[in-house]
Design an enzyme around this catalytic site. Structure first.
Site, PDB file in Angstrom:
ATOM      1  N   HIS A 114     -48.484 -29.254  71.948  1.00  0.00           N
ATOM      2  CA  HIS A 114     -48.232 -29.417  70.506  1.00  0.00           C
ATOM      3  C   HIS A 114     -48.469 -30.856  70.064  1.00  0.00           C
ATOM      4  CE1 HIS A 114     -45.424 -25.645  70.545  1.00  0.00           C
ATOM      5  NE2 HIS A 114     -46.697 -25.330  70.581  1.00  0.00           N
ATOM      6  N   CYS A 141     -57.848 -45.178  58.510  1.00  0.00           N
ATOM      7  CA  CYS A 141     -58.177 -44.888  59.914  1.00  0.00           C
ATOM      8  C   CYS A 141     -58.869 -46.096  60.518  1.00  0.00           C
ATOM      9  CB  CYS A 141     -59.093 -43.669  59.984  1.00  0.00           C
ATOM     10  SG  CYS A 141     -59.897 -43.460  61.574  1.00  0.00           S
ATOM     11  N   LEU A 207     -30.300 -22.791  78.445  1.00  0.00           N
ATOM     12  CA  LEU A 207     -28.859 -22.783  78.157  1.00  0.00           C
ATOM     13  C   LEU A 207     -28.348 -21.348  78.062  1.00  0.00           C
ATOM     14  CD1 LEU A 207     -26.512 -24.756  77.508  1.00  0.00           C
ATOM     15  CD2 LEU A 207     -27.053 -24.447  75.082  1.00  0.00           C
TER      16      LEU A 207
HETATM   17  N1  APR Z   1     -30.177 -27.294  78.257  1.00  0.00           N
HETATM   18  C1  APR Z   1     -31.029 -26.220  78.397  1.00  0.00           C
HETATM   19  N2  APR Z   1     -31.472 -25.467  77.354  1.00  0.00           N
HETATM   20  C2  APR Z   1     -31.026 -25.824  76.134  1.00  0.00           C
HETATM   21  C3  APR Z   1     -30.127 -26.899  75.921  1.00  0.00           C
HETATM   22  C4  APR Z   1     -29.697 -27.651  77.053  1.00  0.00           C
HETATM   23  N3  APR Z   1     -28.869 -28.684  76.945  1.00  0.00           N
HETATM   24  N4  APR Z   1     -29.844 -26.964  74.577  1.00  0.00           N
HETATM   25  C5  APR Z   1     -30.537 -25.958  73.996  1.00  0.00           C
HETATM   26  N5  APR Z   1     -31.240 -25.256  74.936  1.00  0.00           N
HETATM   27  C6  APR Z   1     -32.134 -24.112  74.737  1.00  0.00           C
HETATM   28  C7  APR Z   1     -31.662 -23.160  73.652  1.00  0.00           C
HETATM   29  O1  APR Z   1     -30.836 -22.157  74.181  1.00  0.00           O
HETATM   30  C8  APR Z   1     -32.990 -22.597  73.128  1.00  0.00           C
HETATM   31  O2  APR Z   1     -33.326 -21.401  73.816  1.00  0.00           O
HETATM   32  O3  APR Z   1     -33.365 -24.630  74.286  1.00  0.00           O
HETATM   33  C9  APR Z   1     -34.011 -23.679  73.445  1.00  0.00           C
HETATM   34  C10 APR Z   1     -34.563 -24.425  72.228  1.00  0.00           C
HETATM   35  O4  APR Z   1     -35.259 -23.514  71.447  1.00  0.00           O
HETATM   36  P1  APR Z   1     -36.026 -23.992  70.122  1.00  0.00           P
HETATM   37  O5  APR Z   1     -35.121 -24.797  69.302  1.00  0.00           O
HETATM   38  O6  APR Z   1     -36.625 -22.763  69.527  1.00  0.00           O
HETATM   39  O7  APR Z   1     -37.142 -24.983  70.665  1.00  0.00           O
HETATM   40  P2  APR Z   1     -38.551 -24.652  71.350  1.00  0.00           P
HETATM   41  O8  APR Z   1     -38.491 -23.355  72.105  1.00  0.00           O
HETATM   42  O9  APR Z   1     -38.997 -25.837  72.082  1.00  0.00           O
HETATM   43  O10 APR Z   1     -39.478 -24.434  70.044  1.00  0.00           O
HETATM   44  C11 APR Z   1     -40.828 -24.129  70.197  1.00  0.00           C
HETATM   45  O11 APR Z   1     -41.215 -24.377  67.836  1.00  0.00           O
HETATM   46  O12 APR Z   1     -40.490 -25.513  66.007  1.00  0.00           O
HETATM   47  C12 APR Z   1     -41.542 -25.370  66.872  1.00  0.00           C
HETATM   48  O13 APR Z   1     -43.249 -26.878  67.485  1.00  0.00           O
HETATM   49  C13 APR Z   1     -41.882 -26.641  67.620  1.00  0.00           C
HETATM   50  O14 APR Z   1     -42.423 -26.958  69.958  1.00  0.00           O
HETATM   51  C14 APR Z   1     -41.538 -26.321  69.062  1.00  0.00           C
HETATM   52  C15 APR Z   1     -41.647 -24.817  69.114  1.00  0.00           C
END
Ligand code: APR
Length: 239
Positions: A114, A141, A207
């Site tokens: 990303h 740029c 988590l």
């Molecule tokens: N340790 C492990 N897991 C964790 C922790 C922790 N301390 N805190 C939160 N989580 C987990 C949550 O349970 C959740 O499943 O991390 C996950 C975060 O999920 P999202 O917020 O959806 O993030 P992500 O999956 O990286 O999002 C994907 O979406 O918004 C876009 O471009 C952005 O790269 C991102 C993509």
């Protein structure tokens, strides 16, 4: 290969998401109190939102960049750098994160699918340069002088970066590990199924169960700073 918890030293492909940086103070997107509960993603992480108000989008990334610069890698980042260093086979780390905490933990190579908000990109010529602390729509740029600077990140509706390399790694994976991601966003959310179809064993460290938890051969739920170092120690200690 899938019935073995630890592949002979095979190829380990690791995918990380916001959960791996949560304990470094960067929060996540979809958890309670997450970024998308406080901001409308349509305004801030889409080409349409940027076209409507580039100043607001650039300010949003200035704020995220500043937080990332003030943050420090946590034990999960350090453990992943360790497995890349000490695993006798190949380790490929793909991240959805735009921060540089993996690199600052010593990860030898990080595939940012990303992009990275530590870099700026020219929307006119594609040139990239290190992002300044504050970006403005009129910033020229350094290569073509166009006033078309944007963060070097992938917004919703845009094609992720390095997809050919990632697809090749998924085809070659013996073990696929998903860490700290909700499985809500494609194409990353489809990587576990792709690796599994290619014969890899699949493991989730998160988590709580992600949206794809059912397709993993093995799951461990808890805080990344605790479960990732434990998982890495187990893999490296395995006979
Ligand atoms: N340790 C492990 N897991 C964790 C922790 C922790 N301390 N805190 C939160 N989580 C987990 C949550 O349970 C959740 O499943 O991390 C996950 C975060 O999920 P999202 O917020 O959806 O993030 P992500 O999956 O990286 O999002 C994907 O979406 O918004 C876009 O471009 C952005 O790269 C991102 C993509």
């Amino acid at each position: 290969m899938r019935d073995r918890a630890v592949p002979e030293p095979g190829h380990i492909v690791i995918l990380t998401g916001a959960g791996v940086s949560a304990e470094s103070g960067l929060g996540t997107f979809r958890d309670p109190g997450g970024l998308w509960s406080r901001h409308d993603w349509r305004d801030l992480v889409t080409p349409e939102g940027f076209a409507r108000d580039p100043g607001a989008v650039l300010a949003f990334y200035d704020w995220r960049r500043e937080r990332a610069r003030a943050a420090r890698p946590n034990p999960a980042h350090h453990a992943l750098a360790r497995i890349a260093r000490d695993w006798p086979g190949t380790v490929t780390l793909v991240t959805q994160n735009v921060d540089d905490l993996h690199e600052r933990a010593g990860q030898p190579e990080v595939i940012h699918m990303h992009g990275s908000h530590m870099a700026a990109r020219c929307a006119a010529c594609g040139h990239r340069w290190p992002a300044p602390a504050v970006m403005a729509p009129a910033d020229p740029c350094p290569a073509c002088a166009a006033a078309a600077a944007r963060p070097d990140v992938v917004w919703f509706g845009e094609t992720p970066q390095h997809m050919e390399r990632i697809a090749a790694a998924l085809r070659a994976a013996d073990l696929f590990v998903s860490i700290g991601t909700s499985g809500a966003v494609y194409p990353a959310a489809g990587f576990a199924a792709a690796a599994r179809a290619a014969g890899a064993r699949t493991v989730e460290l998160n988590l709580e169960p992600s949206e794809n938890a059912r397709i993993f051969d093995e799951t461990h739920h808890g805080r990344a700073s605790e479960i990732v170092p434990a998982w890495v120690a187990g893999i490296l200690a395995a006979p």
